[in-house]
Design a protein around this motif. Sequence first.
Motif, short mmCIF file in Angstrom:
data_model
loop_
_atom_site.label_atom_id
_atom_site.label_comp_id
_atom_site.label_asym_id
_atom_site.label_seq_id
_atom_site.Cartn_x
_atom_site.Cartn_y
_atom_site.Cartn_z
N ALA A 61 -38.75 -19.59 14.28
CA ALA A 61 -38.14 -20.64 13.45
C ALA A 61 -38.28 -22.01 14.10
CB ALA A 61 -36.67 -20.32 13.20
N ILE A 62 -38.11 -22.09 15.42
CA ILE A 62 -38.27 -23.36 16.12
C ILE A 62 -39.72 -23.83 16.02
CG2 ILE A 62 -38.26 -24.44 18.41
CD1 ILE A 62 -35.83 -22.69 19.09
N ALA A 63 -40.67 -22.90 16.14
CA ALA A 63 -42.08 -23.27 16.04
C ALA A 63 -42.42 -23.77 14.64
CB ALA A 63 -42.96 -22.09 16.40
N ASN A 64 -41.80 -23.20 13.62
CA ASN A 64 -42.08 -23.63 12.25
C ASN A 64 -41.45 -24.98 11.93
OD1 ASN A 64 -43.63 -21.41 11.62
ND2 ASN A 64 -41.90 -20.23 10.83
N ILE A 65 -40.35 -25.32 12.57
CA ILE A 65 -39.71 -26.61 12.33
C ILE A 65 -40.55 -27.73 12.92
CG2 ILE A 65 -37.71 -28.04 12.90
CD1 ILE A 65 -36.00 -25.55 12.73
N GLY A 66 -41.07 -27.51 14.09
CA GLY A 66 -41.93 -28.51 14.73
C GLY A 66 -41.20 -29.46 15.65
N GLU A 67 -39.93 -29.57 15.53
CA GLU A 67 -39.16 -30.43 16.43
C GLU A 67 -38.02 -29.61 17.03
OE1 GLU A 67 -36.03 -32.53 13.44
OE2 GLU A 67 -38.07 -33.30 13.42
N GLN A 68 -37.51 -30.08 18.13
CA GLN A 68 -36.46 -29.36 18.83
C GLN A 68 -35.14 -29.50 18.08
OE1 GLN A 68 -36.71 -27.41 21.51
NE2 GLN A 68 -34.55 -26.96 21.42
N PRO A 72 -26.07 -26.97 18.49
CA PRO A 72 -25.20 -26.36 17.48
C PRO A 72 -25.97 -25.61 16.38
CG PRO A 72 -24.42 -28.55 17.97
CD PRO A 72 -25.74 -28.39 18.68
N VAL A 73 -27.21 -25.96 16.17
CA VAL A 73 -28.03 -25.24 15.19
C VAL A 73 -28.49 -23.91 15.78
CG1 VAL A 73 -30.19 -25.33 13.89
CG2 VAL A 73 -28.76 -27.36 14.05
N ILE A 78 -28.24 -17.42 18.88
CA ILE A 78 -28.14 -16.95 20.27
C ILE A 78 -26.91 -16.07 20.44
CG2 ILE A 78 -27.83 -17.71 22.66
CD1 ILE A 78 -29.50 -20.20 21.88
N ALA A 79 -25.81 -16.48 19.83
CA ALA A 79 -24.58 -15.69 19.92
C ALA A 79 -24.74 -14.33 19.24
CB ALA A 79 -23.42 -16.45 19.28
#
Length: 113
Positions: A61-68, A72-73, A78-79
């Motif tokens: 999902a982070i790779a698809n967004i393209g930005e860090q 809180p997101v 992770i939890a």
Amino acid sequence: MKLMMLLLIAASLAAIGLTVRKLMTDQTLTGGSTFLQALRLGGPLIGLLGAAYNVLIINIAIANIGEQPSYPVLAPGIAEGALLFVLGLIAGLIAVICNWIVEARIDRAVLRS
């Protein structure tokens, strides 16, 4: 992920129920030990597998967004992975304790005869 969590919780409750049933019945030596041994070994592995899969999905999902994204997101994902891992460890711990109880009961029954 929620299905894996429910399965780990249900397996832990089944292990406790199986142990109580074995303690309340007469001196039969059959049934239940295989399930407890499988849960003892498989519970932590299932939790670890679910947590690793959750981390993989987060990274995709982070790779698809393209930005860090902000913390809180990311925190709920992770939890969820951490909770799944802890539930696996708890299921394994409950299975180990229940297996000790059942094996002690079997040992006492064998030594009496």
